[in-house]
Design a protein around this motif. Structure first.
Motif, mmCIF file in Angstrom:
data_model
loop_
_atom_site.group_PDB
_atom_site.id
_atom_site.type_symbol
_atom_site.label_atom_id
_atom_site.label_comp_id
_atom_site.label_asym_id
_atom_site.label_seq_id
_atom_site.Cartn_x
_atom_site.Cartn_y
_atom_site.Cartn_z
ATOM 1 N N TRP A 321 0.839 -1.196 0.000
ATOM 2 C CA TRP A 321 0.000 0.000 0.000
ATOM 3 C C TRP A 321 0.876 1.249 0.000
ATOM 4 O O TRP A 321 1.850 1.349 0.735
ATOM 5 C CB TRP A 321 -0.906 0.015 1.234
ATOM 6 N N ARG A 322 0.512 2.196 -0.832
ATOM 7 C CA ARG A 322 1.166 3.502 -0.774
ATOM 8 C C ARG A 322 0.712 4.170 0.525
ATOM 9 O O ARG A 322 -0.494 4.257 0.805
ATOM 10 C CB ARG A 322 0.779 4.354 -1.974
ATOM 11 N N SER A 361 -10.104 4.859 -6.959
ATOM 12 C CA SER A 361 -10.113 3.903 -5.847
ATOM 13 C C SER A 361 -10.659 4.541 -4.579
ATOM 14 O O SER A 361 -11.410 3.916 -3.830
ATOM 15 C CB SER A 361 -8.706 3.343 -5.611
ATOM 16 N N GLN A 443 -6.348 5.344 0.494
ATOM 17 C CA GLN A 443 -6.587 4.911 -0.880
ATOM 18 C C GLN A 443 -5.853 5.825 -1.849
ATOM 19 O O GLN A 443 -6.456 6.489 -2.697
ATOM 20 C CB GLN A 443 -8.082 4.908 -1.169
ATOM 21 N N GLY A 445 -3.361 4.604 -3.680
ATOM 22 C CA GLY A 445 -2.734 3.730 -4.664
ATOM 23 C C GLY A 445 -1.879 2.633 -4.063
ATOM 24 O O GLY A 445 -1.600 2.615 -2.869
ATOM 25 N N ARG A 462 2.579 2.506 -14.341
ATOM 26 C CA ARG A 462 2.392 2.413 -12.892
ATOM 27 C C ARG A 462 3.380 1.441 -12.251
ATOM 28 O O ARG A 462 3.312 1.185 -11.054
ATOM 29 C CB ARG A 462 0.964 1.961 -12.569
#
Length: 525
Positions: A321-322, A361, A443, A445, A462
């Motif tokens: 998770w970013r 997202s 959320q 990214g 990406r």
């Protein structure tokens, strides 16, 4: 303290004890001490192999120690090991009582051979899902090596210590009074950290491995599925991973894994590893891939300096998770800070939550959560949302959603055990504001774990591995699956299917490229 059902189950375990155990409790006049005394009396009554004394003199009360009669084992519980830690107590009783642990023989020998004295203290929360693995690993080490001692400390009961040592997350481990580590650690990771030469010895060992027919890089759901499908074909299969289970280990509740009503990430990860190891698969854990070298034999170079070679490779390195990278985020990760609304959203039913991120997202997450929670606040750094117009229209139609743009998240706040809000700066006015919340869904990214593949396989803008319908990458013989790829919808069940498909495709490639020369000539004719 224990109900009849739990007593029956515990008695069945305690019947496996082969050496008598001493339990010595140190108690005071607190309610916690009374609860601990009740628990220990229940345990004492379930086995003739257990002797209980209440005259302990440990500095922490309430606490109790476990020892094997006639041995020198120092395991302590400062706090009542219920909740997630009840399993730690049961395992400690069994192992102190002589029941053999389910650990590889070479790991046990490594623990026995560690030189020096090691005094471990682990601060935990009874609601922490990551803490038991660390507690159980250190308890095991204390059973195996008399020069190792370990005490589990419930931070909620010993708050003065927590404040004095400035402990902001659990599990936090101290060794001989100094900070040793935080977060999930396996017994292998702890031993490797204690023995500086272990990494080099393991690298030398890996360098001697024969060529694999199929090498899977990554031990998450996609990698585990690929390994199982490969092994069932009867070919030489290996799995190399930084930590088996991957991102699943950090997932609290899983309620959308088909046929399993509910489970937790660590349980699913353990089941995956057990399933893989039931086949003839060479599992090489705690190894990070550093480079991929294409060729007739594909080489995977590891960060340790070792390298492995294979005829086919399945890349299943997953994603992470970013993160917000603000104070409080790591402290309250899985204690209000979440990254998967599909998985964890139902856990916040009727509560106030925030979603950080105004892309597709983030807006989709806010829409989904609005049907579950009491209220959603969506925060976007930019001056406007970036999601598709149709999603924005739906979002703004919901009565229990508030959208805040030009919001820079600056801090996650909590009460020490769970999230209670977040702080952000209004980028237009410069004003700092606080929102009271029970949950925060990040959320912004995912980051695929593909940095080590740049310049070798084709990646999307990406950073995802580009694959076709069969899981084939741009490099012949190299396939990929799961969250590291361009496949949409990053879900466990999808990753497993993709891993299976990639392994089948790799096996098909292996058959076709290893066909005898005369057969190839006949096919060509």
């Amino acid at each position: 303290m224990l109900d009849d059902t739990l007593k029956t189950q515990l008695k069945a375990y305690l019947d496996k004890i082969t050496h008598p155990i001493e339990i010595i409790a140190t108690l005071d006049e607190s309610d916690a001490s009374r609860d601990m005394a009740a628990l220990l009396h229940d345990i004492d009554a379930l086995s003739d192999s257990i002797t209980l004394a209440m005259d302990g003199t440990d500095a922490r009360a309430p606490s109790f120690s476990l020892n094997r009669v006639g041995a020198n084992i120092d395991i302590r519980f400062a706090g009542i090991p219920m909740g997630h830690e009840f399993t730690s107590l049961v395992l400690a009783l069994l192992q102190v009582g002589g029941h053999p642990p389910k650990v590889d023989a070479d790991v046990l020998e490594h623990i026995r051979s560690l030189p020096g004295q090691y005094r471990f203290e682990t601060y935990i929360s009874l609601s922490c899902q990551n803490c038991p693995e660390v507690v159980q690993a250190l308890n095991l080490m204390a059973v195996v090596n008399p020069n190792i001692s370990h005490v589990m400390i419930d931070g909620a009961l010993f708050q003065d210590e927590v404040a004095k040592r400035q402990i902001m997350a659990v599990p936090t481990v101290f060794l001989n009074g100094e900070t040793f580590g935080q977060g999930r650690m396996s017994v292998e990771e702890i031993v490797a950290k204690l023995d500086s030469g272990a990494a080099q010895r393991e690298a030398d060992k890996l360098a001697q491995k024969d060529v694999f027919d199929m090498l899977v890089v990554g031990g998450g759901p996609a990698g585990a599925a690929a390994a199982i499908y490969s092994a069932r074909k009867g070919i030489r299969t290996g799995v190399v991973s930084e930590r088996f289970g991957g991102q699943v280990l950090d997932t609290m509740g899983i309620e959308n894994f088909i046929s399993v009503k509910e489970t937790e990430g660590p349980k699913l990860a353990a089941a995956l590893e057990q399933h893989v190891k039931s086949y003839d698969v060479d599992v090489m854990n705690m190894q990070r891939a550093a480079a991929l070298v294409p060729g007739d034999l594909i080489e995977v170079k590891l960060a340790s300096g070792a390298s492995l070679k294979a005829k086919t490779v399945v890349l299943a390195t997953g994603a992470r998770w970013r993160e917000l990278n603000v104070p409080g985020e790591q402290q309250y990760r899985n204690r209000g800070v979440a990254y998967c609304p599909h998985c964890d959203g139902p856990l916040f039913k009727g509560k106030r939550v925030a979603v950080v991120g105004g892309g597709n997202s983030g807006v989709e997450a806010a829409i989904d959560l609005a049907g579950i929670v009491a209220h959603v606040t969506l925060l976007e750094y930019d001056s406007q949302l970036r999601a598709d117009a149709v999603l924005q229209r739906k979002l703004y139609s919901l009565p229990n959603v508030t959208v805040i743009t030009s919001a820079q998240t600056t801090e996650v706040t909590g009460d020490g055990s769970k999230v209670n809000g977040m702080r952000y700066t209004d980028r237009a006015s410069g004003e700092s504001r606080h929102i009271a919340l029970e949950g925060i869904f990040v959320q912004i990214g995912l980051l695929p774990n593909t940095d080590w593949l740049k310049g070798t396989v084709a990646l999307s803008n990406r950073g995802e591995i580009e694959i076709d319908a069969r899981g084939q990458t741009s490099v012949p013989g190299v396939f990929a699956a799961g969250d590291a790829t361009t496949v949409p919808y990053k879900q466990i069940v999808i990753a497993m299917g993709e891993g299976s498909k990639a392994a089948l495709s790799a096996f098909d490639h292996l058959i076709r490229t290893s066909a005898p020369a005369e057969e190839k000539a006949a096919i060509a004719a």
